[in-house]
Scaffold this motif. Structure first.
Motif, PDB file in Angstrom:
ATOM      1  N   SER A  38       0.835  -1.207   0.000  1.00 56.90           N
ATOM      2  CA  SER A  38       0.000   0.000   0.000  1.00 56.90           C
ATOM      3  C   SER A  38       0.869   1.255   0.000  1.00 56.90           C
ATOM      4  N   ILE A  39       0.385   2.263  -0.685  1.00 55.69           N
ATOM      5  CA  ILE A  39       0.980   3.596  -0.651  1.00 55.69           C
ATOM      6  C   ILE A  39       0.046   4.489   0.154  1.00 55.69           C
ATOM      7  N   ALA A  40       0.601   5.193   1.135  1.00 55.95           N
ATOM      8  CA  ALA A  40      -0.194   6.090   1.983  1.00 55.95           C
ATOM      9  C   ALA A  40       0.238   7.533   1.729  1.00 55.95           C
ATOM     10  N   PRO A  41      -0.416   8.209   0.802  1.00 60.98           N
ATOM     11  CA  PRO A  41      -0.032   9.593   0.508  1.00 60.98           C
ATOM     12  C   PRO A  41      -0.431  10.539   1.642  1.00 60.98           C
ATOM     13  N   GLY A  42       0.319  11.601   1.755  1.00 64.08           N
ATOM     14  CA  GLY A  42      -0.105  12.707   2.592  1.00 64.08           C
ATOM     15  C   GLY A  42      -0.956  13.665   1.766  1.00 64.08           C
ATOM     16  N   PHE A  43      -0.996  14.903   2.156  1.00 52.72           N
ATOM     17  CA  PHE A  43      -1.780  15.925   1.453  1.00 52.72           C
ATOM     18  C   PHE A  43      -1.237  16.062   0.033  1.00 52.72           C
ATOM     19  N   THR A  44      -2.101  15.814  -0.950  1.00 50.61           N
ATOM     20  CA  THR A  44      -1.683  15.761  -2.348  1.00 50.61           C
ATOM     21  C   THR A  44      -2.547  16.696  -3.183  1.00 50.61           C
ATOM     22  N   ASP A  45      -1.945  17.314  -4.163  1.00 47.95           N
ATOM     23  CA  ASP A  45      -2.632  18.303  -4.992  1.00 47.95           C
ATOM     24  C   ASP A  45      -3.467  17.600  -6.060  1.00 47.95           C
ATOM     25  N   THR A  46      -4.714  17.281  -5.713  1.00 48.86           N
ATOM     26  CA  THR A  46      -5.632  16.599  -6.625  1.00 48.86           C
ATOM     27  C   THR A  46      -6.946  17.371  -6.687  1.00 48.86           C
ATOM     28  N   GLY A  47      -7.859  16.865  -7.501  1.00 49.74           N
ATOM     29  CA  GLY A  47      -9.172  17.492  -7.573  1.00 49.74           C
ATOM     30  C   GLY A  47      -9.893  17.484  -6.244  1.00 49.74           C
ATOM     31  N   LEU A  48      -9.685  16.433  -5.443  1.00 51.69           N
ATOM     32  CA  LEU A  48     -10.325  16.355  -4.135  1.00 51.69           C
ATOM     33  C   LEU A  48      -9.862  17.484  -3.227  1.00 51.69           C
ATOM     34  N   THR A  49      -8.556  17.706  -3.190  1.00 50.63           N
ATOM     35  CA  THR A  49      -8.049  18.756  -2.299  1.00 50.63           C
ATOM     36  C   THR A  49      -8.284  20.136  -2.887  1.00 50.63           C
ATOM     37  N   ARG A  50      -8.351  20.236  -4.218  1.00 48.52           N
ATOM     38  CA  ARG A  50      -8.640  21.527  -4.837  1.00 48.52           C
ATOM     39  C   ARG A  50     -10.085  21.961  -4.614  1.00 48.52           C
ATOM     40  N   ALA A  51     -10.916  21.030  -4.159  1.00 50.02           N
ATOM     41  CA  ALA A  51     -12.297  21.383  -3.835  1.00 50.02           C
ATOM     42  C   ALA A  51     -12.370  22.214  -2.556  1.00 50.02           C
ATOM     43  N   MET A  52     -11.282  22.229  -1.795  1.00 48.37           N
ATOM     44  CA  MET A  52     -11.209  23.070  -0.606  1.00 48.37           C
ATOM     45  C   MET A  52     -11.179  24.535  -1.031  1.00 48.37           C
ATOM     46  N   SER A  53     -11.522  25.408  -0.117  1.00 47.34           N
ATOM     47  CA  SER A  53     -11.398  26.837  -0.416  1.00 47.34           C
ATOM     48  C   SER A  53      -9.915  27.180  -0.534  1.00 47.34           C
ATOM     49  N   PRO A  54      -9.571  28.245  -1.266  1.00 47.49           N
ATOM     50  CA  PRO A  54      -8.149  28.632  -1.385  1.00 47.49           C
ATOM     51  C   PRO A  54      -7.472  28.815  -0.027  1.00 47.49           C
ATOM     52  N   ASP A  55      -8.185  29.385   0.938  1.00 48.79           N
ATOM     53  CA  ASP A  55      -7.597  29.590   2.268  1.00 48.79           C
ATOM     54  C   ASP A  55      -7.347  28.266   2.966  1.00 48.79           C
ATOM     55  N   GLN A  56      -8.287  27.332   2.843  1.00 44.45           N
ATOM     56  CA  GLN A  56      -8.116  26.016   3.457  1.00 44.45           C
ATOM     57  C   GLN A  56      -6.956  25.260   2.816  1.00 44.45           C
ATOM     58  N   HIS A  57      -6.862  25.349   1.494  1.00 47.09           N
ATOM     59  CA  HIS A  57      -5.794  24.669   0.784  1.00 47.09           C
ATOM     60  C   HIS A  57      -4.434  25.240   1.190  1.00 47.09           C
ATOM     61  N   ALA A  58      -4.352  26.540   1.287  1.00 47.38           N
ATOM     62  CA  ALA A  58      -3.095  27.183   1.684  1.00 47.38           C
ATOM     63  C   ALA A  58      -2.715  26.815   3.109  1.00 47.38           C
ATOM     64  N   ALA A  59      -3.709  26.769   3.992  1.00 45.73           N
ATOM     65  CA  ALA A  59      -3.430  26.419   5.385  1.00 45.73           C
ATOM     66  C   ALA A  59      -2.950  24.985   5.506  1.00 45.73           C
ATOM     67  N   ALA A  60      -3.587  24.079   4.763  1.00 43.60           N
ATOM     68  CA  ALA A  60      -3.171  22.676   4.796  1.00 43.60           C
ATOM     69  C   ALA A  60      -1.775  22.515   4.204  1.00 43.60           C
ATOM     70  N   SER A  61      -1.487  23.251   3.149  1.00 46.26           N
ATOM     71  CA  SER A  61      -0.160  23.180   2.525  1.00 46.26           C
ATOM     72  C   SER A  61       0.920  23.651   3.482  1.00 46.26           C
TER      73      SER A  61
END
Length: 243
Positions: free
Chosen positions: A173-196
């Motif tokens: 199994s591969i266990a990715p961390g926070f990855t730049d995909t369509g799922l994470t891009r569905a977050m608001s820009p502020d949420q995405h920046a904070a998670a990054s």
């Protein structure tokens, strides 16, 4: 590879799955990309035209056993199954409904079990199954149903590896961390920046970085490795990020 091997990738038309399809095709595999998004499948096949027909797109539901079985039977060999399809809704724990919990488990866990089981029924010794779990399996807030499903994927991976090792089929199994995909891009820009900003590198992983790790387990050269979960998260799962 002297003999062209065939790999199947669920969720293969977007995000990590798409990047994996292209990486495996680059490595010389014939790749069957399975996804329920018709437009995305068609676009993937167009974008992969340079691989001379080695990338084939199939529109299907990952939980439709009959359809998955038919796709596998349409190919002469099954060497690798990559289970990358998944959904990742976010809700506070006390607001998750029974239907939402079941839906996430169905796609993220049953949607690994079905294609993996159908694949290993057709695999010869040397076959490989790669599941995509998540760093979230270690825990997290705001998506308990997702955490539970991905922890289940890791447990299922280990169980499959133990049962299939005598057949010389490797399961990892591969266990990715926070990855730049369509799922994470569905977050608001502020949420995405904070998670990054919480990532050790200050950015999410690129899908291609996860695909490179999947390609490692897909290689016949790594078939002696089985039952392992590789965290691909820039080191965040190590903890100790304070100075």
């Amino acid at each position: 590879m002297n003999i062209q091997q065939t790999a199947f990738v669920t969720g293969g038309a977007s995000g990590i799955g798409r990047a994996t399809v292209l990486r495996l095709a680059e490595d010389g595999f014939r790749v069957i990309a399975m996804d329920r998004n018709t437009a995305a499948v068609e676009q993937l096949v167009k974008d992969a035209a340079a691989f001379d027909g080695r990338v084939v797109g199939c529109v299907t539901d990952v939980c439709d056993r009959k359809a998955i079985s038919a796709i596998l039977d349409s190919e002469s060999r099954v060497d690798v199954m990559v289970c990358a399809a998944g959904i990742g809704p976010s809700h506070p724990f006390d607001e998750i409904t029974d239907d939402e919990f079941r839906s996430v488990l169905e796609v993220n866990l049953l949607g690994v079990f079905i294609p993996a089981q159908e694949a290993v029924r057709r695999m010869k010794p040397g076959g490989r199954v790669i599941t995509v779990s998540s760093r979230a399996a270690l825990g997290g807030t705001g998506f308990a149903h997702y955490v539970a499903s991905k922890a289940g994927v890791i447990g299922l991976t280990r169980a499959m590896a133990m049962e299939l090792r005598q057949k010389k089929i490797a399961v990892n199994s591969i266990a990715p961390g926070f990855t730049d995909t369509g799922l994470t891009r569905a977050m608001s820009p502020d949420q995405h920046a904070a998670a990054s900003a919480l990532e050790p590198a200050g950015r999410p992983a690129a899908p291609e970085e996860i695909a490179n790790s999947i390609a490692f387990f897909a290689s016949p050269r790594t078939s002696f490795i089985t039952g392992q979960t590789l965290f691909v998260d820039g080191g965040k799962s190590l903890g100790g990020l304070g100075l």
